[in-house]
Design a protein around this motif. Structure first.
Motif, PDB file in Angstrom:
ATOM      1  N   PRO A   1     -14.160  35.731  24.186  1.00 27.34           N
ATOM      2  CA  PRO A   1     -13.615  36.555  25.287  1.00 27.34           C
ATOM      3  C   PRO A   1     -13.985  35.953  26.648  1.00 27.34           C
ATOM      4  O   PRO A   1     -15.061  35.399  26.832  1.00 27.34           O
ATOM      5  N   ARG A   2     -13.027  36.094  27.554  1.00 27.20           N
ATOM      6  CA  ARG A   2     -13.260  35.584  28.909  1.00 27.20           C
ATOM      7  C   ARG A   2     -13.950  36.659  29.736  1.00 27.20           C
ATOM      8  O   ARG A   2     -13.805  37.860  29.456  1.00 27.20           O
ATOM      9  N   ASP A   3     -14.664  36.255  30.756  1.00 24.11           N
ATOM     10  CA  ASP A   3     -15.321  37.212  31.653  1.00 24.11           C
ATOM     11  C   ASP A   3     -14.286  38.107  32.329  1.00 24.11           C
ATOM     12  O   ASP A   3     -14.542  39.287  32.593  1.00 24.11           O
ATOM     13  N   PHE A   4     -13.133  37.560  32.613  1.00 23.19           N
ATOM     14  CA  PHE A   4     -12.073  38.297  33.296  1.00 23.19           C
ATOM     15  C   PHE A   4     -11.545  39.435  32.437  1.00 23.19           C
ATOM     16  O   PHE A   4     -11.171  40.496  32.930  1.00 23.19           O
ATOM     17  N   ASP A   5     -11.525  39.238  31.114  1.00 23.72           N
ATOM     18  CA  ASP A   5     -10.991  40.255  30.195  1.00 23.72           C
ATOM     19  C   ASP A   5     -11.956  41.423  30.013  1.00 23.72           C
ATOM     20  O   ASP A   5     -11.554  42.504  29.602  1.00 23.72           O
TER      21      ASP A   5
END
Length: 101
Positions: free
Chosen positions: A96-100
């Protein structure tokens, strides 16, 4: 006539030049540069050394050139191996990305 107390002699730490400095005016009166040894003692020996250095440089260049030619093959093999390892690990989903979050 100036006495010995009117000036001082100093040795330059960089170039070993002897400086005679007037104390009253704080200027350099004289300087004596030390003699340097000749750079090349035997011209024939120096020419032979330079010619030998040229062949040594050519060998180093050829070795570097051959390594550069095979570099793409090595990189492709490394990429294929890492891709194979990634497929075998079976994670499948990207992290998972930090943005998500």
């Amino acid at each position: 006539m100036p006495s010995s107390e009117d000036f001082i002699e100093v040795l330059c730490p960089c170039c070993q030049t002897k400086l005679k400095i007037d104390l009253e005016t704080q200027t350099v009166l004289t300087h004596k540069v030390p003699e340097k040894a000749p750079v090349i003692h035997d011209l024939a020996a120096e020419v032979a050394r330079i010619k030998g250095e040229g062949s040594r440089l050519e060998q180093a260049f050829q070795k570097s050139f051959e390594a550069h030619k095979s570099q793409s093959t090595v990189l492709n093999k490394k990429f294929d191996e890492l891709l194979k390892q990634a497929k075998e690990s079976g994670d499948g989903a990207p992290p998972p990305r930090d943005f998500d979050l």
